[in-house]
Scaffold this motif. Sequence first.
Motif, PDB file in Angstrom:
ATOM      1  N   SER A 194      54.655   5.635  72.883  1.00 11.91           N
ATOM      2  CA  SER A 194      54.784   5.100  72.235  1.00 11.91           C
ATOM      3  C   SER A 194      54.984   4.298  70.666  1.00 11.91           C
ATOM      4  N   GLY A 195      53.766   4.714  70.059  1.00 15.29           N
ATOM      5  CA  GLY A 195      53.590   4.354  68.577  1.00 15.29           C
ATOM      6  C   GLY A 195      52.334   3.456  69.014  1.00 15.29           C
ATOM      7  N   ALA A 196      51.433   2.978  69.567  1.00 15.77           N
ATOM      8  CA  ALA A 196      50.761   2.577  69.832  1.00 15.77           C
ATOM      9  C   ALA A 196      49.281   3.319  69.129  1.00 15.77           C
ATOM     10  N   GLU A 197      48.063   2.971  67.855  1.00 15.07           N
ATOM     11  CA  GLU A 197      47.667   3.086  66.390  1.00 15.07           C
ATOM     12  C   GLU A 197      45.878   3.351  67.667  1.00 15.07           C
ATOM     13  N   ALA A 198      45.745   2.606  68.408  1.00 16.35           N
ATOM     14  CA  ALA A 198      44.349   2.623  68.961  1.00 16.35           C
ATOM     15  C   ALA A 198      44.861   2.250  70.456  1.00 16.35           C
ATOM     16  N   VAL A 199      43.533   3.070  70.941  1.00 11.22           N
ATOM     17  CA  VAL A 199      44.084   2.194  72.365  1.00 11.22           C
ATOM     18  C   VAL A 199      42.522   2.324  73.438  1.00 11.22           C
ATOM     19  N   ALA A 200      41.904   1.398  74.051  1.00 15.01           N
ATOM     20  CA  ALA A 200      40.633   1.458  74.657  1.00 15.01           C
ATOM     21  C   ALA A 200      41.102   0.619  76.305  1.00 15.01           C
ATOM     22  N   GLN A 204      36.726   0.249  76.395  1.00  7.61           N
ATOM     23  CA  GLN A 204      36.182   1.740  76.163  1.00  7.61           C
ATOM     24  C   GLN A 204      37.475   2.515  75.635  1.00  7.61           C
ATOM     25  N   ARG A 205      37.168   1.955  73.757  1.00 11.63           N
ATOM     26  CA  ARG A 205      37.401   3.111  73.268  1.00 11.63           C
ATOM     27  C   ARG A 205      38.394   4.324  73.300  1.00 11.63           C
ATOM     28  N   LEU A 206      39.552   4.698  73.292  1.00 18.50           N
ATOM     29  CA  LEU A 206      39.857   6.515  73.444  1.00 18.50           C
ATOM     30  C   LEU A 206      40.345   6.888  72.231  1.00 18.50           C
ATOM     31  N   THR A 207      39.853   8.293  71.894  1.00 16.01           N
ATOM     32  CA  THR A 207      40.277   8.961  71.100  1.00 16.01           C
ATOM     33  C   THR A 207      40.866  10.581  71.292  1.00 16.01           C
ATOM     34  N   SER A 208      41.249  10.710  69.906  1.00 14.68           N
ATOM     35  CA  SER A 208      42.334  12.464  70.547  1.00 14.68           C
ATOM     36  C   SER A 208      40.989  13.459  71.830  1.00 14.68           C
ATOM     37  N   LEU A 209      39.895  12.678  71.495  1.00 16.73           N
ATOM     38  CA  LEU A 209      38.699  13.854  71.931  1.00 16.73           C
ATOM     39  C   LEU A 209      38.549  13.297  73.481  1.00 16.73           C
ATOM     40  N   SER A 210      38.536  12.008  73.850  1.00 14.62           N
ATOM     41  CA  SER A 210      38.416  10.845  75.444  1.00 14.62           C
ATOM     42  C   SER A 210      38.964  11.814  76.670  1.00 14.62           C
ATOM     43  N   GLY A 292      42.021  18.786  44.218  1.00 10.35           N
ATOM     44  CA  GLY A 292      42.489  20.266  44.420  1.00 10.35           C
ATOM     45  C   GLY A 292      42.499  22.083  45.125  1.00 10.35           C
ATOM     46  N   ALA A 293      41.302  21.675  46.358  1.00 13.63           N
ATOM     47  CA  ALA A 293      41.303  22.542  46.455  1.00 13.63           C
ATOM     48  C   ALA A 293      42.620  22.389  47.613  1.00 13.63           C
ATOM     49  N   THR A 294      43.416  23.894  48.300  1.00 14.62           N
ATOM     50  CA  THR A 294      44.116  23.962  48.472  1.00 14.62           C
ATOM     51  C   THR A 294      43.847  24.597  50.146  1.00 14.62           C
ATOM     52  N   LYS A 295      44.672  23.992  51.016  1.00 15.07           N
ATOM     53  CA  LYS A 295      43.964  24.409  52.526  1.00 15.07           C
ATOM     54  C   LYS A 295      44.600  26.576  52.826  1.00 15.07           C
ATOM     55  N   PRO A 296      42.966  27.094  53.434  1.00 12.88           N
ATOM     56  CA  PRO A 296      43.477  28.395  53.483  1.00 12.88           C
ATOM     57  C   PRO A 296      44.552  28.670  54.641  1.00 12.88           C
ATOM     58  N   SER A 297      45.365  29.504  55.129  1.00 13.30           N
ATOM     59  CA  SER A 297      46.362  29.710  55.769  1.00 13.30           C
ATOM     60  C   SER A 297      46.150  29.351  57.075  1.00 13.30           C
ATOM     61  N   GLY A 298      47.016  29.041  58.162  1.00 13.95           N
ATOM     62  CA  GLY A 298      46.591  28.954  59.516  1.00 13.95           C
ATOM     63  C   GLY A 298      45.575  27.556  59.770  1.00 13.95           C
ATOM     64  N   GLN A 299      44.720  27.085  58.881  1.00 14.56           N
ATOM     65  CA  GLN A 299      43.276  26.121  59.016  1.00 14.56           C
ATOM     66  C   GLN A 299      44.010  25.425  58.578  1.00 14.56           C
ATOM     67  N   ALA A 300      43.671  23.737  59.884  1.00 16.12           N
ATOM     68  CA  ALA A 300      43.600  22.389  59.320  1.00 16.12           C
ATOM     69  C   ALA A 300      42.244  21.749  59.091  1.00 16.12           C
ATOM     70  N   THR A 301      42.736  20.558  58.343  1.00 18.63           N
ATOM     71  CA  THR A 301      40.994  20.301  57.848  1.00 18.63           C
ATOM     72  C   THR A 301      40.721  19.462  59.009  1.00 18.63           C
ATOM     73  N   ALA A 302      41.792  18.654  59.166  1.00 15.75           N
ATOM     74  CA  ALA A 302      41.378  17.610  60.234  1.00 15.75           C
ATOM     75  C   ALA A 302      41.948  16.895  61.355  1.00 15.75           C
ATOM     76  N   GLU A 303      41.547  16.976  62.429  1.00 12.22           N
ATOM     77  CA  GLU A 303      42.259  16.639  63.613  1.00 12.22           C
ATOM     78  C   GLU A 303      42.861  15.343  64.286  1.00 12.22           C
ATOM     79  N   THR A 304      43.657  15.498  63.623  1.00 13.38           N
ATOM     80  CA  THR A 304      44.734  13.794  63.841  1.00 13.38           C
ATOM     81  C   THR A 304      45.126  14.062  65.417  1.00 13.38           C
ATOM     82  N   GLY A 305      45.716  14.645  65.975  1.00 13.33           N
ATOM     83  CA  GLY A 305      46.051  14.430  67.412  1.00 13.33           C
ATOM     84  C   GLY A 305      45.304  13.342  68.026  1.00 13.33           C
ATOM     85  N   LYS A 306      46.824  12.516  68.915  1.00 12.36           N
ATOM     86  CA  LYS A 306      46.723  11.904  69.553  1.00 12.36           C
ATOM     87  C   LYS A 306      47.051  12.200  71.210  1.00 12.36           C
TER      88      LYS A 306
END
Length: 309
Positions: A194-200, A204-210, A292-306
């Motif tokens: 629904s659009g929450a930016e942070a949840v607890a 207890q703070r929740l992250t994408s790996l909680s 200026g670095a480019t991201k290798p194909s198929g590799q993500a630089t960071a996980e920001t999934g919620k």
Amino acid sequence: MSQQHPVRSTGTPPPRPDASMSLLNNVMDHALDDGYAEASARREAEGGGLPRTLRAKLGLAAGLVLAAAVVTVGAAEARISAPVVAKERQELIDRIDAETAAAEQLEQDVEKIRAEVGERQREALEQHGGDQAELVALLSGATPVHGPGVKLVVDDAKDTEAGGGGPRESSGFSDTGRVRDRDMQRVVNGLWESGAEAVAINGQRLTSLSAIRAAGDAILVDNKPLVPPYTVLAVGDGQRLATAFQDSADGQYLHALQENFGIRTSISAETDVRLPAAPSLIVRTAEPRGAGATKPSGQATAETGKGTS
């Protein structure tokens, strides 16, 4: 002619009242068998079973003395060994206390080191996040946040002892009025969507790996038990977030729990909610990246999934 006197029949005498108890009478009259009576008479003639000769009397006395000596020695050994047993018991108690204190100290050291590691991870995210440092820190739970949002309180039904069957009943939760881990999973995921930016939850703070799991009747968030009522704080546009959640499928699910099972819920828009930082961060991979670095194909630089699992 002489008159004969009538002959009168004398009749049989009346039976004895105890005629039917002849067997009992015989037993009472002869309580002892002849053999028992003879043996008893022989014992009385020999002096009542007590030894009559001097040798027999000395043997009996020796046996009594030996028995008394055994009892005396046993009592003395018990009295002597009592302080030793008490000393060993006290030594064992002291060892247990010492090991318990050492374990508690180790737990404190682990918590201290974990806090230091978490602080350094947060600093690294803030320093090397580039122009998205604040967003990365927010999504990873590295820093505390505050702002407008919603407050959602979920609590068990008032009468949670009766149980009532139905689709929510299982071997682990026979009481249908209890809030389950999967209920909180749907609530939190609904807030993210629904659009929450942070949840607890309960601070207890929740992250994408909680992880939200159950252990018996308790609900665990990142392996830490929570107790009802469950207060969920979410940062976002307060009124829009509350409306979007109530209209979502997860909001309707929570409303169905309230209508069908008596689970108590309340939601309100807040002008300012404060969420702490996550207690610990898990960094799986980390790699510095140039501008200026480019991201290798198929590799993500960071996980920001919620979301939560």
